[in-house]
Structures are given as structure tokens and as C-alpha cells.
Write a protein that holds these residues in place. Structure first.
Motif, short mmCIF file in Angstrom:
data_model
loop_
_atom_site.label_atom_id
_atom_site.label_comp_id
_atom_site.label_asym_id
_atom_site.label_seq_id
_atom_site.Cartn_x
_atom_site.Cartn_y
_atom_site.Cartn_z
N PRO A 88 43.16 61.96 25.38
CA PRO A 88 42.66 63.32 25.58
C PRO A 88 43.81 64.31 25.77
N ASP A 89 43.69 65.45 25.13
CA ASP A 89 44.73 66.47 25.24
C ASP A 89 44.21 67.78 25.81
N ILE A 90 42.96 67.79 26.25
CA ILE A 90 42.38 68.99 26.88
C ILE A 90 41.62 68.56 28.13
N ALA A 91 41.84 69.28 29.22
CA ALA A 91 41.07 69.07 30.45
C ALA A 91 40.34 70.36 30.78
N THR A 92 39.04 70.26 30.96
CA THR A 92 38.23 71.43 31.33
C THR A 92 37.75 71.25 32.77
N VAL A 109 39.17 65.61 23.35
CA VAL A 109 40.17 65.58 22.27
C VAL A 109 39.97 66.82 21.41
N GLU A 110 41.02 67.58 21.23
CA GLU A 110 40.90 68.82 20.46
C GLU A 110 40.61 68.54 18.99
N ALA A 168 38.90 66.46 17.38
CA ALA A 168 37.85 65.43 17.39
C ALA A 168 37.33 65.13 15.99
N ASP A 169 37.29 66.12 15.11
CA ASP A 169 36.77 65.90 13.75
C ASP A 169 37.60 64.86 13.00
N ALA A 170 38.91 64.95 13.12
CA ALA A 170 39.77 63.98 12.44
C ALA A 170 39.56 62.58 13.01
N ALA A 171 39.39 62.49 14.33
CA ALA A 171 39.15 61.19 14.95
C ALA A 171 37.81 60.61 14.50
N LEU A 172 36.80 61.45 14.40
CA LEU A 172 35.48 60.98 13.97
C LEU A 172 35.52 60.53 12.50
N ASP A 173 36.28 61.23 11.67
CA ASP A 173 36.43 60.78 10.28
C ASP A 173 37.07 59.40 10.22
N GLU A 207 42.70 57.05 27.78
CA GLU A 207 42.29 57.09 26.37
C GLU A 207 40.78 57.24 26.28
N GLN A 208 40.34 57.81 25.18
CA GLN A 208 38.91 57.96 24.91
C GLN A 208 38.59 57.30 23.58
#
Length: 240
Positions: free
Chosen positions: A49-53, A155-156, A158-163, A226-227
Motif C-alpha cells: 500500500p502506498d496511500i493511507a487515509t 494502492v493508488e 489499483a487498476d494495474a494490479a487488478l489487470d 502488503e495487500q
């Protein structure tokens, strides 16, 4: 008489026209000697993960509603200013909730009596440097923040990871089809249909902390870890 003959001729021609209409296209057919195999597979992709909200805010209490709101506004102004000094961009700051509620005292056989008011204001903060978010949170507490919830790690890209997970799902489906085909003395001829079953993201964790009012001597640690992102597909294979 001529008009009646024309009408009869038109009526007689109607069934013939209907019979000449193009029939609906048939469903895709497969060879009679083929065996169909349906496989559902799940693919995975792992990312750090590269974003924390995180949601941070101020809760104030006072005898009157005006006093509670005024105190809350002053403290919240300091909190937002501290965030901006820490380098949090305006696009990563968003008001999450503002509330003003009366506080009651309850006694037996008596109606509730208002004893004061509680005002709260919170902002949603998106940290693009997860490692520094804990230090910034401690600075916020020093500026008056006494309510902090989070973090939600994401994860910012995320689309690339889902692909990647979708590609992995197809690979797993193909490998399983090959296994079934070998066990049955057949071979995989081709793919007939592919249907995506959906994708999933990790569930956000429980609140890290709430209503902090004491400054810590050490920085609050936030570990990204990790996610795992997943995608599933249903594939119909033709075996021969």
C-alpha cells in the motif's frame, strides 16, 4: 369491386411475408464430438500500500452551543494549518463530518436535562507517504486533535494490479482445464466464453485509535505491509 380485390390480395400476401422473415441468429454452436468444461478461477496480485487515509478531528464540549462551536473552530483551524505545514496538499484534505449535539443528564422520573453541548469536526486526510503519516498524526494531537480513526491503507495504481490479477485468473483457469483434459484423456481445443466474476480489495482495518488526548513520547508507527487484490473469471473450454 377492384378495391375489394386489392384488399384481399394484400391480406393473402401477409402470411407469406411473415414466413420470409429472417429468423433470429442461433446461439454459438460447438462440434458434436466436443466436451464442454466450465472452470472458475481466482487470480491474485500483491502490492505494498502506498496511500493511507485517516480521519482526524476535534471534539469540544461547552455549556452553550455557541461556545462549543467557537472552541471547536479554533482548535480545528490549528489542526488544518498543521496538516498544510506538514505538506498535505489541498486535494488530499476533505471535511468528513461536522456535528453539534446536546448533552443530557438523566434522572429517574424526570425529563432529560441539557447540561451542555458537544461539537465535533473531522477531516479525511490522504497520506501519500505512509511512513510519515504516524509522525504527522502525533503533531496533530499536539495541535488539539483528539479524535483519530484509521488508517485505511490502499494502492493508488489499483487498476494495474487488478489487470495483473485478471491475467493470473485466466492462467489458472487454463492450467486447471489442462489438468481435467489430461485426466479425461482429452485436450483443450479452445476457449468458448469468458465471463468476469468480479474483483475484490482488502477490507479496511479496524480504527487504529480514537479520541486521543495525551501526547505520546514516541511517534505512532504505521506499517504498510502488503495487500492482496483478487479477480475471478469463469471460462468455458472446448475439449476434444
Amino acid at each position: 369491386m377492384l378495391r375489394s380485390a386489392l384488399i384481399l390480395a394484400a391480406i393473402a400476401a401477409t402470411p407469406a411475408t411473415a414466413q420470409q422473415a429472417t429468423p433470429p441468429a442461433p446461439m454459438a454452436a460447438w462440434p458434436a464430438d466436443a466436451t464442454l468444461l466450465d472452470v472458475t478461477a481466482e487470480g491474485k496480485a500483491t502490492r505494498k500500500p502506498d496511500i493511507a487515509t485517516i480521519r482526524a478531528g476535534v471534539v469540544s464540549q461547552a455549556p452553550t452551543a455557541a461556545a462549543a462551536l467557537a472552541d471547536n473552530a479554533q482548535r480545528m483551524t490549528r489542526v488544518v494549518a498543521a496538516l498544510r505545514r506538514a505538506g498535505v496538499a489541498d486535494r488530499d484534505l476533505q471535511t468528513a463530518q461536522i456535528q453539534l449535539q446536546p448533552q443530557y443528564r438523566y434522572a429517574e422520573n424526570q425529563p432529560p436535562a441539557i447540561t451542555g453541548y458537544q461539537a465535533s469536526n473531522s477531516v479525511s486526510i490522504r497520506f501519500r507517504d505512509v511512513a510519515k503519516s504516524g509522525t504527522i498524526l502525533d503533531a496533530l494531537v499536539a495541535q488539539g486533535a483528539n479524535q483519530i480513526d484509521g488508517p485505511t491503507l490502499s494502492v493508488e495504481a489499483a487498476d494495474a494490479a487488478l489487470d495483473e490479477a485478471r491475467t493470473d485468473a485466466i492462467r489458472r483457469a487454463r492450467a486447471r482445464a489442462e489438468l481435467y483434459a489430461r485426466a479425461a484423456g482429452l485436450r483443450v481445443d479452445r476457449i468458448l466464453t469468458i465471463a468476469e466474476g468480479g474483483a475484490s480489495f482488502p477490507q479496511p482495518p479496524m480504527p487504529m485509535m480514537a479520541r486521543m488526548s495525551v501526547q505520546r513520547d514516541e511517534a505512532t508507527p504505521i506499517v504498510a505491509g502488503e495487500q492482496e487484490l483478487t479477480a475471478s473469471v469463469s471460462v468455458r473450454f472446448v475439449l476434444r
